[in-house]
Write an enzyme that holds these catalytic residues in place. Structure first.
Site, short mmCIF file in Angstrom:
data_model
loop_
_atom_site.label_atom_id
_atom_site.label_comp_id
_atom_site.label_asym_id
_atom_site.label_seq_id
_atom_site.Cartn_x
_atom_site.Cartn_y
_atom_site.Cartn_z
N ASP A 255 0.85 -1.19 0.00
CA ASP A 255 0.00 0.00 0.00
C ASP A 255 0.88 1.23 0.00
OD1 ASP A 255 -2.90 0.86 0.18
OD2 ASP A 255 -2.02 2.08 1.78
N1 LIG Z 1 2.84 5.22 -11.95
C1 LIG Z 1 2.84 5.62 -10.67
N2 LIG Z 1 1.97 5.03 -9.79
C2 LIG Z 1 2.01 5.47 -8.51
C3 LIG Z 1 2.88 6.50 -8.06
N3 LIG Z 1 2.65 6.68 -6.73
C4 LIG Z 1 1.69 5.80 -6.36
N4 LIG Z 1 1.33 5.06 -7.43
C5 LIG Z 1 0.32 4.00 -7.47
O1 LIG Z 1 -0.80 4.46 -6.73
C6 LIG Z 1 -1.48 3.33 -6.22
C7 LIG Z 1 -1.70 3.54 -4.73
O2 LIG Z 1 -2.89 2.90 -4.37
P1 LIG Z 1 -2.91 1.58 -3.46
O3 LIG Z 1 -4.20 1.61 -2.73
O4 LIG Z 1 -1.64 1.45 -2.70
O5 LIG Z 1 -2.90 0.37 -4.50
P2 LIG Z 1 -3.98 0.04 -5.64
O6 LIG Z 1 -3.46 0.59 -6.94
O7 LIG Z 1 -5.33 0.47 -5.21
O8 LIG Z 1 -3.88 -1.51 -5.77
P3 LIG Z 1 -4.16 -2.59 -4.59
O9 LIG Z 1 -2.80 -3.04 -4.15
O10 LIG Z 1 -4.94 -3.67 -5.28
O11 LIG Z 1 -4.92 -1.88 -3.51
C8 LIG Z 1 -0.61 2.10 -6.50
O12 LIG Z 1 -1.08 1.42 -7.65
C9 LIG Z 1 0.75 2.72 -6.77
O13 LIG Z 1 1.56 1.92 -7.61
C10 LIG Z 1 3.76 7.10 -9.02
O14 LIG Z 1 4.53 8.01 -8.73
N5 LIG Z 1 3.71 6.63 -10.29
#
Ligand SMILES: Nc1nc2c(ncn2[C@@H]2O[C@H](COP(=O)(O)OP(=O)(O)OP(=O)(O)O)[C@@H](O)[C@H]2O)c(=O)[nH]1
Length: 184
Positions: free
Chosen positions: A70
């Site tokens: 996360d």
């Molecule tokens: N491309 C990119 N993605 C980012 C960056 N910072 C955060 N993310 C993405 O933002 C999302 C953060 O949301 P989370 O709730 O942690 O994860 P999610 O995408 O909902 O996926 P789950 O693990 O299934 O919950 C993740 O997919 C990270 O990879 C960045 O600087 N660049």
């Protein structure tokens, strides 16, 4: 190297594992972070990751090792999560413009033999975002699904004045810290 399960729906995390040539399959852990009532960023990202792992293990066994993660962004002591809509993305990004931003990523890797828990932070000092570039980024929808509506490898990259920490941590998965454990 053994194939692992990425217990995440994140495209970015999948891209990071591919970049480091980690063989994996992807399954959604199915945990609702909105259920957490935690204001401290480190506590939030830890409990969200624990919740994802617990949710995954209620559905699947450990025949294959599993990795959950996360990520949250913080600025001015606030947690900046994924934007709900374009207006929310604008608010979240403006809070980061010309500011010091910390991106926290927690990951839990669990196999039959080991459990790794890592919580890492990457700190950025951003220059003020150009107003027109910010407008164009908001129109692009690339901010969707990104913690803090931020893309350190994309929109935010040219505004990085100082950085301390791994770029992978800022993108959502500190893969370099995971690699030594994948041979256990
Ligand atoms: N491309 C990119 N993605 C980012 C960056 N910072 C955060 N993310 C993405 O933002 C999302 C953060 O949301 P989370 O709730 O942690 O994860 P999610 O995408 O909902 O996926 P789950 O693990 O299934 O919950 C993740 O997919 C990270 O990879 C960045 O600087 N660049």
């Amino acid at each position: 190297m053994q194939t692992i399960v990425l217990g995440s729906s994140s495209i970015t995390r999948a891209e990071l594992l591919n970049k480091f040539e980690v063989p994996f399959i992807q399954r959604d852990a199915g945990f609702d972070e909105e259920s957490l009532r935690i204001s401290d960023p480190a506590h939030f990202v830890y409990h969200a990751t624990k919740g994802k792992m617990q949710s995954y293990l209620e559905k699947y066994d450990l025949e294959m090792p599993v990795l959950c993660a996360d990520t949250v962004v913080t600025a001015n002591g606030q947690i900046l999560r994924k934007a709900k809509d374009r207006a929310d993305a604008k608010r979240i990004l403006e809070a980061q413009s010309g500011n010091t931003v910390s991106i926290l990523s927690c990951m839990i890797y669990k196999s039959k033999t080991i459990e790794l828990i890592d919580l890492s932070t990457t700190d950025y000092l951003f220059l003020p975002f150009d107003t027109k570039a910010l407008h164009d980024y908001l129109q692009s929808d690339e901010w969707q699904g990104k913690a803090g509506a931020c893309m350190v490898e994309g929109f935010c990259k040219s505004y990085i004045k100082e950085v301390v920490g791994l770029e992978s941590t800022a993108m959502g998965l500190s893969v370099e810290k995971l690699l030594p454990f994948l041979t256990f």
